[in-house]
Motif scaffolding. Structure first.
Motif, PDB file in Angstrom:
ATOM      1  N   ILE A 254       0.841  -1.205   0.000  1.00 46.35           N
ATOM      2  CA  ILE A 254       0.000   0.000   0.000  1.00 46.35           C
ATOM      3  C   ILE A 254       0.876   1.256   0.000  1.00 46.35           C
ATOM      4  CG2 ILE A 254      -1.984  -1.045   1.146  1.00 46.35           C
ATOM      5  CD1 ILE A 254      -1.176   0.421   3.732  1.00 46.35           C
TER       6      ILE A 254
ATOM      7  N   VAL B 144     -14.767  -2.071   5.464  1.00 53.09           N
ATOM      8  CA  VAL B 144     -14.713  -2.373   4.027  1.00 53.09           C
ATOM      9  C   VAL B 144     -14.123  -1.185   3.272  1.00 53.09           C
ATOM     10  CG1 VAL B 144     -15.961  -3.119   1.986  1.00 53.09           C
ATOM     11  CG2 VAL B 144     -16.684  -3.917   4.226  1.00 53.09           C
ATOM     12  N   ASN B 145     -14.528   0.026   3.644  1.00 50.41           N
ATOM     13  CA  ASN B 145     -13.934   1.193   2.971  1.00 50.41           C
ATOM     14  C   ASN B 145     -12.427   1.255   3.176  1.00 50.41           C
ATOM     15  OD1 ASN B 145     -16.005   2.517   1.504  1.00 50.41           O
ATOM     16  ND2 ASN B 145     -16.904   3.259   3.408  1.00 50.41           N
ATOM     17  N   THR B 146     -11.967   0.921   4.371  1.00 51.30           N
ATOM     18  CA  THR B 146     -10.521   0.895   4.619  1.00 51.30           C
ATOM     19  C   THR B 146      -9.835  -0.144   3.743  1.00 51.30           C
ATOM     20  OG1 THR B 146     -10.863   1.611   6.889  1.00 51.30           O
ATOM     21  CG2 THR B 146      -8.757   0.555   6.391  1.00 51.30           C
ATOM     22  N   VAL B 148     -10.894  -1.279   0.920  1.00 51.59           N
ATOM     23  CA  VAL B 148     -10.981  -0.851  -0.477  1.00 51.59           C
ATOM     24  C   VAL B 148      -9.925   0.209  -0.787  1.00 51.59           C
ATOM     25  CG1 VAL B 148     -12.439   0.467  -2.071  1.00 51.59           C
ATOM     26  CG2 VAL B 148     -13.363  -1.525  -0.878  1.00 51.59           C
ATOM     27  N   GLU B 149      -9.747   1.162   0.098  1.00 49.63           N
ATOM     28  CA  GLU B 149      -8.708   2.173  -0.135  1.00 49.63           C
ATOM     29  C   GLU B 149      -7.330   1.528  -0.229  1.00 49.63           C
ATOM     30  OE1 GLU B 149      -9.041   5.304   2.822  1.00 49.63           O
ATOM     31  OE2 GLU B 149     -11.180   5.497   2.359  1.00 49.63           O
ATOM     32  N   ALA B 150      -7.093   0.538   0.604  1.00 47.70           N
ATOM     33  CA  ALA B 150      -5.800  -0.149   0.577  1.00 47.70           C
ATOM     34  C   ALA B 150      -5.633  -0.936  -0.720  1.00 47.70           C
ATOM     35  CB  ALA B 150      -5.667  -1.067   1.789  1.00 47.70           C
ATOM     36  N   ASP B 152      -7.124  -0.426  -3.566  1.00 45.04           N
ATOM     37  CA  ASP B 152      -6.939   0.534  -4.672  1.00 45.04           C
ATOM     38  C   ASP B 152      -5.464   0.924  -4.804  1.00 45.04           C
ATOM     39  OD1 ASP B 152      -9.630   0.618  -5.298  1.00 45.04           O
ATOM     40  OD2 ASP B 152      -9.988   2.624  -4.502  1.00 45.04           O
ATOM     41  N   CYS B 185     -13.333  -3.538  -5.626  1.00 43.78           N
ATOM     42  CA  CYS B 185     -12.010  -3.326  -6.220  1.00 43.78           C
ATOM     43  C   CYS B 185     -11.840  -4.105  -7.520  1.00 43.78           C
ATOM     44  CB  CYS B 185     -10.920  -3.712  -5.231  1.00 43.78           C
ATOM     45  SG  CYS B 185     -10.924  -2.648  -3.794  1.00 43.78           S
TER      46      CYS B 185
ATOM     47  N   MET D  61     -13.695   2.018 -12.108  1.00 45.72           N
ATOM     48  CA  MET D  61     -14.613   1.878 -10.974  1.00 45.72           C
ATOM     49  C   MET D  61     -14.249   2.788  -9.814  1.00 45.72           C
ATOM     50  SD  MET D  61     -16.263  -1.481  -9.344  1.00 45.72           S
ATOM     51  CE  MET D  61     -14.774  -2.423  -9.287  1.00 45.72           C
ATOM     52  N   ARG D 265     -19.862   1.540  -4.985  1.00 49.06           N
ATOM     53  CA  ARG D 265     -19.328   0.677  -6.044  1.00 49.06           C
ATOM     54  C   ARG D 265     -20.093  -0.645  -6.123  1.00 49.06           C
ATOM     55  NH1 ARG D 265     -12.768   0.910  -5.402  1.00 49.06           N
ATOM     56  NH2 ARG D 265     -12.604   3.060  -4.645  1.00 49.06           N
TER      57      ARG D 265
END
Lengths: 323, 323, 323, 323
Positions: A254, B144-146, B148-150, B152, B185, D61, D265
């Motif tokens: 990351i 889940v947002n955390t 997803v950011e990772a 990404d 993702c 996405m 998403r």
């Protein structure tokens, strides 16, 4: 000079796209043609080369990674590989190169220049920040911020559970990310490759913290520390204090991605802009760096040989502030 | 009822602080006294109990972790432990309990109630989202947002290097985080504990992708998948395709921390608010849940026994969309 | 010296809490007592002073704002006000001051010192980055990153609608935030107070962009630009091009808040640490600054009189890169 | 059916790109050809139509905005405009439409269908969340999180200065963003278009807060509140309390952009997937919605006529929790 080519090489770093954009736009502004080479020296050998226009670099500055992709090339380390590479450049009429990458990238450029005399300008792009001749390398600022955001999150859960965490950050030879993220997150200990870790001091510190009921602890360790990474440090701690609730976590890749910080974007822009000016001015075999807020030029020779030193005085400060 | 106590137990989850704030403020609004218990059932046994006022919960809603800290307590599993706990509550005049936690928390509450008849209301707080009787548990949305950011960020570097990544997310028994972060993702494969993974299909998919030069791949695996975590999956892939550049990464405890999303804060507020209303209305042994956007009550019995099912139809969709 | 006091004054800036933490921990390490003064000079006058311990500054480094609060004090500009302030300090046995703030803060300190000879050390904390004697002021790095994240979001919607946006960022006298966020977001024009804006050039640029169908445009304007803020610039554009879809937006106070970047945390730590060392070494009336990566001392006199100059060469670069 | 076309229309919303990706990939999976139409109905009239392949939607996405761009079209409101639009579709052999947008988009589709009988399926994409027949519209989740992050930052500076802020969020007819961001940020008052604001109550609350020295206040107001936006509310407060330090800020277009949340998403993926299934199954004039976690179909008629109601019970809760 009428036509230059551009590549990214080595590990990717946030800000590379901003540098690509700056090189392309500055070159076009000066009526230079620009070609992109995909996958670094390997793509050069394979002729993965394409013409770039203004719109090729629209809306890329805010993206992590590199649109030119990057790779390590064993073939380029051989004379045959470099010969093929040169033939591809000749075929495409390339008269100069701009190279975004690290140590290895500039070493390759030096050998290539000795053989084929093709001018090359470098831009330091690596999250490790360990290149001499520049206070800063592209991607470092973003990488540390990414590490800090992650460690802040880990601290939340550490506080909730009164738990100790050993967090491994990137840095095989350099402790820049570890030192800066460690200070920024109030780490109780920071372990870097530039310094032999005194584990007895760490044990004393943990004992003392235990006595005063300070149970939450963050230890930041660079992957290249001589004790080993997070798992090894955790094991050593458990050996000494089997009753402690300690977890190891490796932040991992990351740290390479994500939208670059303003600083990485601005410096990438300045470096890309200056790289084109330098190649047009007939310079070669120099890296564009940032020293004392000013853009400077450093010969590849110097950038390769030396290593940017870590400010170890900050280690002492970190210990006092985390107390 | 004049005085209630409040604790958080089990793994911490973002949103717990918002629930604490809601319980305290709603109770005070209704002239109920509120006591906080630190470190869950263990703190109850040890009498780590303190009075809370409006300002005790100022400016905590946006923080990860739990200001009441959390712990797992072996002692509370014994009759002696529970007896001590009850005595502490009696000593402090506590007439009702509000418990923020998961399965284990509610199981403990059930046993405790059978022995001491002290009313208790639960709030589901766990990032795993696997409790029956609620569509959603506190912390899941943020976690889940955390993730997803990772992921990404990992995709940025995967794209730069044409590399495959196996990313392990939390979820020992439940694939909620894996399924949702995987879809979000665009993961090429998602491995969850609720489904036996057909590794042959994965190998076929990788072969087919290789043929059409689709080299970037993200495989998301829940830690509780029967194949093992990221390292095991990476090893299996390398066995079949030794030439592939594949990396494994474990997101780890960053998924527990961080400032909660709006959704976690709003639902935590609603659940905390309703928990106080429920205990004042004489209810007991129920968990406050969210079903079809409405706040509902579910007996602990039901919440403990059943497991929220994963929508496996989404797995097929994920495969089609990532193609 | 046995006892010092600490305050934050002027506009708040991310990183102030990290500086507070560093001052408190360093002072305690050297067996100095530390007192916090709330709400700057106003709190000094009112005697809003309290003793700080190690735990007073636990877990504050990652928070925006300032736990000591800040205010502007008209009363401190009067001899009577300063007299009251001095009496409060005497009453509390304060022998030295550490002041985190901007121009106005240091001016006040100078007058105060002439009257009462109480040693004072300053730390530059302001998002505007416009203090001489330091390359950088606390909060600037975070503020620019915040502006950049916001402008990136605005660009998303600008691209979706082929729309022009005029975005106003903070900076009444200084264009640092505008220049750096403008470059980092690829703004087509950047308007700063340090330079007279040539509006005819902007109109030419817009005409030329229209001809080549480049409809998405971001113009970043510092609030102190002589043309006025975003609304004024938008009005001027509409006067010249009534058919253009142009929106104005003022980023506003979000630029002051938020968790500080690693850079703001690290430099705040260094400055706070050094401020205590300086006061213990008998220095007074100096500001701790950062020049060429090194911590330096600058007399208040100099910091107040001069203004850090903006690198206007970067303006030309910005125009070329956004083309 | 062999060939469908796809457009985004109305205000852009995070998640639109995820829906585009899902439609394209699902259609191709079922051997349907997919054409993208740029700039909504206006692009349809102008024939701005192009074939899309799997790679057309790679790596989109995670991006805000819409790669298909969006616009409002006056021409499409005329019979002549719609005739041109239909001719363009015929010329390209389009047999069905998938429309991502809001109210206006579906109204247009209804008129168009009456005239030309071309099947159309809708996906609700608007940050306002105010469409009947679905619990949720694409972009809402991200927009509220963006607003919450901004208001958290504003609270940092509000706390530092003991200041009141009136923050205006988007929502011309709907208070969803205001209500949810207000609760999530602990706003002292939330003003929404669905409810007549009792300003006398607000004044009482401010007076009472002043008495108990609670000076920090956040008031969240939807742009469509009948009192007017942030500036109007600030003026009214200053009229009643001229001594209060109150600031107004308009969050503005940042709420439309940014990388979508996992929820946006995932739901965009589900809706896009289902839209293709629906059009293949011969359905028409229905919007794909999300009700009670399940994907459902609602006739455009119903989605247009009704308005999703705001849960006003949450307003009372918000007041109690912020006390």
């Amino acid at each position: 000079m009428k036509r230059i080519a551009l590549l990214t090489s080595g590990g990717d770093a946030p800000g590379m796209n901003a540098a690509i954009r700056a090189v392309v736009r500055t070159a076009l502004y000066h009526n230079l043609e620009v070609y992109g080479i995909r996958r670094g020296y390997q793509g050069m050998i394979e002729g993965d080369i394409f013409r770039m226009e203004t719109t090729s670099v629209s809306n890329i500055m805010q993206r992590g990674g590199t649109i030119l992709k990057t790779a390590r090339s064993k073939e380029f380390m051989t004379p045959e590989g470099r010969k093929k590479a040169y033939q591809q450049l000749q075929k495409n009429g390339i008269e100069g190169l701009i190279l975004i990458g690290g140590d290895g990238t500039f070493k390759g450029a030096n050998v290539f220049f000795k053989e084929y005399s093709l001018p090359a300008i470098g831009i330091p792009g690596t999250i490790d920040n360990d290149i001499a001749g520049t206070d800063y390398t592209l991607g470092f600022d973003t990488a540390v911020n990414t590490a800090v955001e992650a460690i802040d999150k880990i601290r939340d859960t550490a506080e909730a559970h009164d738990r100790m965490f050993v967090v491994e950050v990137m840095g095989r030879d350099a402790g820049y990310i570890a030192l800066n993220s460690g200070i920024a997150c109030g780490a109780e200990d920071i372990l870097v490759p530039e310094e032999i870790t005194n584990f007895i001091n760490i044990m004393k510190r943990i004992s003392s913290d235990k006595r005063r009921k300070k149970l939450v602890n963050i230890i930041v360790v660079a992957e290249g520390d001589e004790l080993g990474g997070a798992a090894a440090v955790k094991a050593k701690i458990l050996e000494a204090f089997p009753e402690i609730d300690v977890r190891a976590t490796i932040l991992g890749h990351i740290q390479r991605g994500g939208s670059p910080s303003y600083f990485d974007r601005v410096q990438a822009s300045r470096m890309g802009y200056e790289a084109v000016n330098a190649i047009m001015a007939g310079e070669t075999q120099v890296m564009i760096g940032l020293k004392n807020q000013e853009i400077i030029h450093t010969p590849f020779e110097k950038a390769i040989k030396e290593h940017a030193p870590l400010n170890l005085k900050m280690m002492e400060m970190a210990r006092i502030l985390a107390s």
